[in-house]
Design a protein around this motif. Sequence first.
Motif, mmCIF file in Angstrom:
data_model
loop_
_atom_site.group_PDB
_atom_site.id
_atom_site.type_symbol
_atom_site.label_atom_id
_atom_site.label_comp_id
_atom_site.label_asym_id
_atom_site.label_seq_id
_atom_site.Cartn_x
_atom_site.Cartn_y
_atom_site.Cartn_z
ATOM 1 N N GLU A 16 35.846 44.428 39.041
ATOM 2 C CA GLU A 16 35.152 45.190 40.308
ATOM 3 C C GLU A 16 35.434 46.745 39.638
ATOM 4 O OE1 GLU A 16 35.728 41.917 43.540
ATOM 5 O OE2 GLU A 16 37.055 43.903 43.519
ATOM 6 N N ARG A 76 42.526 32.807 37.846
ATOM 7 C CA ARG A 76 43.134 34.125 37.700
ATOM 8 C C ARG A 76 42.369 35.178 38.695
ATOM 9 N NH1 ARG A 76 45.848 34.354 32.776
ATOM 10 N NH2 ARG A 76 46.686 32.243 32.278
ATOM 11 N N PRO A 77 42.471 35.277 39.834
ATOM 12 C CA PRO A 77 41.976 36.325 40.806
ATOM 13 C C PRO A 77 42.084 37.782 40.365
ATOM 14 C CG PRO A 77 43.815 35.156 41.966
ATOM 15 C CD PRO A 77 43.629 34.674 40.767
ATOM 16 N N GLY A 78 42.814 37.946 39.530
ATOM 17 C CA GLY A 78 43.328 39.265 39.073
ATOM 18 C C GLY A 78 42.078 39.773 38.140
ATOM 19 N N TYR A 122 50.038 41.237 49.216
ATOM 20 C CA TYR A 122 50.759 40.899 47.859
ATOM 21 C C TYR A 122 51.971 40.293 48.243
ATOM 22 C CZ TYR A 122 53.008 41.215 43.252
ATOM 23 O OH TYR A 122 53.722 40.915 42.260
ATOM 24 N N LYS A 167 46.420 43.434 40.578
ATOM 25 C CA LYS A 167 45.640 43.976 39.617
ATOM 26 C C LYS A 167 44.775 44.953 40.272
ATOM 27 C CE LYS A 167 46.777 41.669 36.172
ATOM 28 N NZ LYS A 167 47.475 42.110 35.029
ATOM 29 N N SER A 168 44.509 44.937 41.515
ATOM 30 C CA SER A 168 43.974 46.088 42.241
ATOM 31 C C SER A 168 44.715 47.337 42.115
ATOM 32 C CB SER A 168 43.549 45.510 43.817
ATOM 33 O OG SER A 168 42.648 44.579 43.778
ATOM 34 N N ASN A 192 45.308 34.232 46.266
ATOM 35 C CA ASN A 192 44.935 35.480 45.444
ATOM 36 C C ASN A 192 45.813 36.623 45.459
ATOM 37 O OD1 ASN A 192 44.652 35.980 48.317
ATOM 38 N ND2 ASN A 192 42.744 36.982 48.112
ATOM 39 N N CYS A 216 47.395 37.637 42.877
ATOM 40 C CA CYS A 216 47.096 38.360 41.691
ATOM 41 C C CYS A 216 45.938 39.367 41.839
ATOM 42 C CB CYS A 216 46.789 37.622 40.564
ATOM 43 S SG CYS A 216 48.291 36.596 40.020
ATOM 44 N N TYR A 217 45.028 38.972 42.817
ATOM 45 C CA TYR A 217 43.970 40.009 42.999
ATOM 46 C C TYR A 217 44.548 41.387 43.539
ATOM 47 C CZ TYR A 217 39.795 42.244 45.226
ATOM 48 O OH TYR A 217 38.818 43.095 45.342
ATOM 49 N N GLN A 222 39.052 39.130 38.593
ATOM 50 C CA GLN A 222 37.766 39.822 39.313
ATOM 51 C C GLN A 222 38.194 41.243 39.886
ATOM 52 O OE1 GLN A 222 34.938 38.339 40.187
ATOM 53 N NE2 GLN A 222 34.560 40.144 41.420
ATOM 54 N N ALA A 223 39.273 41.547 40.307
ATOM 55 C CA ALA A 223 39.712 42.740 40.587
ATOM 56 C C ALA A 223 39.584 43.670 39.466
ATOM 57 C CB ALA A 223 41.344 42.875 40.939
#
Length: 272
Positions: A138, A130-132, A86, A98-99, A92, A94-95, A134-135
Amino acid sequence: MVTQLLEQLTTLFKQMDRALIAYSGGVDSTLVAKIAYDILGDRALAVTAVSPSLLPEELEDAKIQAATIGITHELIQTHEMDNPNYTSNPVNRCYFCKSELHDTLKPLAMQRGYPYIIDGVNADDLQDYRPGIQAAKERGVRSPLAETGITKAQVRQLSQYLGLPWWDKPAQPCLSSRFPYGEEITITKLQRVGRAEIYLRKLGYQGVRVRSQEDTARIELAPELILEFVLNTDLTQLVTQFQEYGFIYVTLDLEGYRSGKLNRLVAPESQK
């Protein structure tokens, strides 16, 4: 149209027994929290993640709004700043944010007996990088606004229809979004950006951004406010104040504020 959208959201929440809302205090998640509380009552819980990337003023707004709605509101600490994936600020980033958020919320939801975790992602968010999102997917997070095709403009329409006084509140993404990809994020940098934006808000400019690149601050305002800003602001005092926060150079973006502007530097293949 507004009543139809409200009915769709209401129907969705009626299918849930209990729901935990990932509640940032922004207009999107606040609308979701409002409707969840109206349908579920004390079976809805709003939870706000607290970290250095959240302005203290935004946290206070979230508390006030939750109290106004009536929904139970709790705070949790997240630790994305401990993750080099991070803080190195990749495209990515934001992934990983949000993970961390949902890996913290999920055990809480399970412990408290909330089968659903809800966020405020809207239909427009699906059109940006917004890659977050996807997190969240999942981890089984639901997005009622996106699921019903509700856009940002419609979020504001619904909020105004429901009498929420913050319906026109400017978007306020996390402070980490102020840095170009690849520049390391630190708590010190987040704090100086936060203080700079608060300073501009106190001058009367809402929806403002202070983009930070190394030792340079770049101020972004709505295009129609740029001339007023230049003519009416004590620029010498502003520069002195920003330098006290830790910046060396202070600039003004003549294009004005545009959401997602830093994503222009992201190659299309990186957005997949």
